[in-house]
Scaffold this motif. Sequence first.
Motif, PDB file in Angstrom:
ATOM      1  N   GLY A  83     166.048 -45.091  15.915  1.00 33.59           N
ATOM      2  CA  GLY A  83     165.419 -45.441  14.646  1.00 33.59           C
ATOM      3  C   GLY A  83     166.284 -46.324  13.777  1.00 33.59           C
ATOM      4  N   LEU A  84     167.256 -47.011  14.377  1.00 28.65           N
ATOM      5  CA  LEU A  84     168.178 -47.873  13.627  1.00 28.65           C
ATOM      6  C   LEU A  84     167.746 -49.334  13.746  1.00 28.65           C
ATOM      7  N   GLU A  85     168.042 -50.114  12.731  1.00 29.77           N
ATOM      8  CA  GLU A  85     167.783 -51.553  12.770  1.00 29.77           C
ATOM      9  C   GLU A  85     169.080 -52.270  13.115  1.00 29.77           C
ATOM     10  N   LEU A  86     169.052 -53.093  14.157  1.00 28.19           N
ATOM     11  CA  LEU A  86     170.234 -53.854  14.555  1.00 28.19           C
ATOM     12  C   LEU A  86     170.006 -55.316  14.183  1.00 28.19           C
ATOM     13  N   ILE A  87     170.862 -55.820  13.294  1.00 30.93           N
ATOM     14  CA  ILE A  87     170.736 -57.188  12.778  1.00 30.93           C
ATOM     15  C   ILE A  87     171.865 -58.045  13.341  1.00 30.93           C
ATOM     16  N   CYS A  88     171.538 -59.244  13.748  1.00 31.71           N
ATOM     17  CA  CYS A  88     172.537 -60.149  14.330  1.00 31.71           C
ATOM     18  C   CYS A  88     172.508 -61.480  13.576  1.00 31.71           C
ATOM     19  N   GLU A  89     173.659 -61.898  13.052  1.00 28.56           N
ATOM     20  CA  GLU A  89     173.745 -63.153  12.309  1.00 28.56           C
ATOM     21  C   GLU A  89     174.907 -63.992  12.842  1.00 28.56           C
ATOM     22  N   THR A  90     174.644 -65.272  13.118  1.00 30.52           N
ATOM     23  CA  THR A  90     175.710 -66.172  13.563  1.00 30.52           C
ATOM     24  C   THR A  90     175.719 -67.421  12.689  1.00 30.52           C
ATOM     25  N   ASP A  91     176.892 -67.841  12.317  1.00 32.66           N
ATOM     26  CA  ASP A  91     177.090 -69.028  11.500  1.00 32.66           C
ATOM     27  C   ASP A  91     176.594 -70.269  12.258  1.00 32.66           C
ATOM     28  N   ALA A  92     175.815 -71.091  11.590  1.00 27.59           N
ATOM     29  CA  ALA A  92     175.268 -72.296  12.232  1.00 27.59           C
ATOM     30  C   ALA A  92     176.365 -73.294  12.593  1.00 27.59           C
ATOM     31  N   ASN A  93     177.553 -73.161  11.996  1.00 32.83           N
ATOM     32  CA  ASN A  93     178.650 -74.100  12.247  1.00 32.83           C
ATOM     33  C   ASN A  93     179.543 -73.703  13.425  1.00 32.83           C
ATOM     34  N   ILE A  94     179.202 -72.610  14.094  1.00 35.86           N
ATOM     35  CA  ILE A  94     180.001 -72.187  15.252  1.00 35.86           C
ATOM     36  C   ILE A  94     179.898 -73.257  16.342  1.00 35.86           C
ATOM     37  N   PRO A  95     181.015 -73.714  16.922  1.00 37.62           N
ATOM     38  CA  PRO A  95     180.949 -74.723  17.996  1.00 37.62           C
ATOM     39  C   PRO A  95     180.126 -74.214  19.179  1.00 37.62           C
ATOM     40  N   VAL A 138     194.600 -59.742  32.760  1.00 34.71           N
ATOM     41  CA  VAL A 138     194.884 -61.147  32.462  1.00 34.71           C
ATOM     42  C   VAL A 138     193.690 -61.735  31.725  1.00 34.71           C
ATOM     43  N   ILE A 139     193.949 -62.370  30.591  1.00 30.94           N
ATOM     44  CA  ILE A 139     192.887 -63.032  29.833  1.00 30.94           C
ATOM     45  C   ILE A 139     192.581 -64.364  30.515  1.00 30.94           C
ATOM     46  N   LYS A 140     191.340 -64.520  30.979  1.00 31.10           N
ATOM     47  CA  LYS A 140     190.927 -65.730  31.693  1.00 31.10           C
ATOM     48  C   LYS A 140     189.989 -66.546  30.801  1.00 31.10           C
ATOM     49  N   ARG A 141     190.533 -67.584  30.219  1.00 28.92           N
ATOM     50  CA  ARG A 141     189.733 -68.398  29.296  1.00 28.92           C
ATOM     51  C   ARG A 141     188.953 -69.469  30.046  1.00 28.92           C
ATOM     52  N   GLU A 142     187.717 -69.669  29.598  1.00 27.99           N
ATOM     53  CA  GLU A 142     186.846 -70.693  30.161  1.00 27.99           C
ATOM     54  C   GLU A 142     185.893 -71.148  29.067  1.00 27.99           C
ATOM     55  N   PRO A 143     185.290 -72.329  29.214  1.00 29.21           N
ATOM     56  CA  PRO A 143     184.333 -72.770  28.198  1.00 29.21           C
ATOM     57  C   PRO A 143     183.171 -71.790  28.083  1.00 29.21           C
ATOM     58  N   ALA A 144     182.896 -71.346  26.862  1.00 28.82           N
ATOM     59  CA  ALA A 144     181.868 -70.320  26.669  1.00 28.82           C
ATOM     60  C   ALA A 144     181.087 -70.569  25.388  1.00 28.82           C
ATOM     61  N   ASP A 145     179.798 -70.187  25.427  1.00 27.20           N
ATOM     62  CA  ASP A 145     178.917 -70.265  24.270  1.00 27.20           C
ATOM     63  C   ASP A 145     179.050 -68.946  23.503  1.00 27.20           C
ATOM     64  N   ILE A 146     179.947 -68.918  22.492  1.00 28.03           N
ATOM     65  CA  ILE A 146     180.243 -67.665  21.782  1.00 28.03           C
ATOM     66  C   ILE A 146     179.030 -67.166  21.003  1.00 28.03           C
ATOM     67  N   ALA A 147     178.347 -68.076  20.315  1.00 25.31           N
ATOM     68  CA  ALA A 147     177.171 -67.662  19.535  1.00 25.31           C
ATOM     69  C   ALA A 147     176.100 -67.084  20.454  1.00 25.31           C
ATOM     70  N   GLY A 148     175.896 -67.731  21.599  1.00 25.98           N
ATOM     71  CA  GLY A 148     174.921 -67.220  22.558  1.00 25.98           C
ATOM     72  C   GLY A 148     175.324 -65.871  23.124  1.00 25.98           C
ATOM     73  N   LEU A 149     176.637 -65.699  23.363  1.00 27.82           N
ATOM     74  CA  LEU A 149     177.128 -64.427  23.876  1.00 27.82           C
ATOM     75  C   LEU A 149     176.862 -63.301  22.877  1.00 27.82           C
ATOM     76  N   VAL A 150     177.132 -63.565  21.596  1.00 30.72           N
ATOM     77  CA  VAL A 150     176.893 -62.545  20.564  1.00 30.72           C
ATOM     78  C   VAL A 150     175.410 -62.179  20.514  1.00 30.72           C
ATOM     79  N   GLN A 151     174.535 -63.185  20.573  1.00 34.13           N
ATOM     80  CA  GLN A 151     173.094 -62.913  20.559  1.00 34.13           C
ATOM     81  C   GLN A 151     172.675 -62.101  21.784  1.00 34.13           C
ATOM     82  N   SER A 152     173.256 -62.414  22.946  1.00 39.82           N
ATOM     83  CA  SER A 152     172.925 -61.669  24.171  1.00 39.82           C
ATOM     84  C   SER A 152     173.340 -60.212  24.065  1.00 39.82           C
TER      85      SER A 152
END
Length: 547
Positions: free
Chosen positions: A258-270, A231-245
Motif C-alpha cells: 500500500g506504499l507509493e513509490l516515486i522516482c525522479e531524475t534530473d533532466a540534466n543527467i548525462p 573489483v569495480i568494473k566501469r563501463e558506459p551506462a545510462d544512469i537515469a535509465g538504470l534508476v528508472q528500471s
Amino acid sequence: MSVYQKDDINLLIVDDSKDNLMALETSLEQDGLKIYTTASPKSAMEICLENDISIALIDVKMPEMDGFELLDLIKKNPLTEHIMVILITGYSMSSACVVKGLNKGAVDYLFKPLDLYITIAKVNSLITMVNYQREINNKNKELVSYQHDLVEAIEQTEKSKIVKENFLANMSHEIRTPLNAIIGLTSLLTASEVTRDQQEMIDMMDFSSKSLLGIVNDILESAQIDAGKIVIKREPADIAGLVQSVCNLTRPMANEKGLELICETDANIPSLVMADPLRLNQILINLINNAIKFTQAGTIKISLQLLEKRGDDVVLEFIVKDSGVGIPQSSINKIFTRFEQIEDKTWQKFGGTGLGLSIVKRLVELKGGKLKVESTLGAGTSFIFTNSYKDVTKVKALEITKKQIADLPKFDNILILLAEDNAINQFVAVKILKKWNIKVDIAINGLDAFKKLKENNYSLILMDTHMPVMDGNEATRKIRTELTGFKKDIPIMSFSASVLEIDRNDAKKAGANDFIEKPFELKTLNRKLHKLLDKQLANQEVLADQF
C-alpha cells in the motif's frame, strides 16, 4: 541434501451415474494416481478433506447438488481451495454456463460423450502441474532450512577466513543448485497455460526464490569484500535509465504494502557515464528494499540529481527517502555493522540478516563515493550517496546502442553434451536449450561425459563442476590430455552453483573455455554459447582453408 520422494496424487470423480464412474476410473488408472469415486455430491467434500485431493472431475448435472454448487463449496474452503477442478457436462451447455464454471474456479471442461484420449490428456496435464508444485514447495522448504544454517554458520566462522571461504563455496553450491531448479521450473511454468490463480502462485514462488537468492548473494558478497576480491568494473551506462528500471522493478513490492513509490531524475543527467551498473543496481535495490521493509504507510521517493559539472566530470546525488519508522540517532552507525540489529522492538520485529546496509556502505566506498543517513524517529529516513562520474555521452552513444540490443537468437544443427547429475536441473536445461533448436545428450557424471564424447560427436559440452564419480574439472582435464583432434579441443563451458573466484580459476586451469554460474540468466547463457560456437566454427574454417 534431502531427496524428494513423489507421493501418490489423489483424484476424485463425482458423478451420479455409476457406469460413468466405473468407465472413468478404469480409463484413468495409472501408477502414482489414487482414484476416489462417489455418486453423492454431499459426500464429496468429506472425501476431499480426508484424503488431500489434488484433482477433481465433477459432473455438472446431479440430482441432490449440481456441480456448480459443489465447486463453490470446494473453492470457499481454505483446506480444499487448491483442488484443480474439471467440470463434466453435455455439448448442449451454453457459453454463459461454461463461463460461469470458469469464473467459479474450474480449470477446464470435459464434454459428453467423453473422448477418453482427451480426458486422459487433460488429467495428465494437471498431474504434471501438481508434481511441479510439489517439487517447488519441497525445494522451498530445503532453501529455508539452508538459509537458517547458512546465516548461523557464517557468524560462527567469521574469524577464520579459510574456513569461511570453504564453507561459503560448499553452501553456495548446495543452495544455488535447488534455486537453479526452482527458478528454471518457474520460468517453464510461466510459459505454459495456467489459470490466473496458478499464475499468482507461480509469481509468489518466483519472488520467494529470488529473495532467497538475494540473501545468498549478500552473504557471499560480504565475504568477497572482506577478501578484497570485489573489483569495480566501469563501463558506459545510462544512469537515469538504470534508476528508472530499479524503480519499476521494486514498485510492485511497494504497491503490495500500500506504499507509493516515486522516482525522479534530473533532466540534466548525462545520457552515458562511466559507471559499474551491476554494483549501482545492487546499492539501489538494497536501499529501496530496506525502505519498503521499514515503512508501513506513506511514500518512498527515489531521486537522482546533478550536483556539479566540471568539463566531462559530473557529481551525482542519489537519495532514497521513506516515511517509515526512522532510526534512533544513537543507532545510526550500528546499522552499517554486519549481523547487527538495532536494539529496539520496533526494528527487531522486521527481522533480517543485518547484511544489506553493510554491503551498501562498503560498495559505495569502493566506488569512491560517500554515504550519509538523515533520520527522524517515527517520521522516516533518507539514505544519500554521492559519486563522481565521467560523461562519455558523445563518445560512446552509438557503441552502447549496439551493445544494448537484447536478442536470443536460435541455433542451427547443434548437438551438445550436458554433464549434470541433478535430474531437475537436467530437465530445466534441456527444456531451455530445445527452445533454441539445440539437441541435447545427457551425461550423469564426468566419466560418463568422457565416454560419450569418445563415442559421439558434439559441438560443445556444458560441464557441471560438482558431480559424483568424476567431477567436471577432472573430466575436462581427461578430455584435454587423453583425446585427440577435434574432440580434444571441443569447447567446454563449465558451470557451477559455487561462485567464488577460485572455482572459476580451477575450471580455467582444467581447460574450460568459459564459465557460467547457477542460477544462470538466459541472455548470458545464449550469448556465451554463441561466442564459443562461433569461435569454434571460425577455427574449423581456417583449418579447412589450410588444406
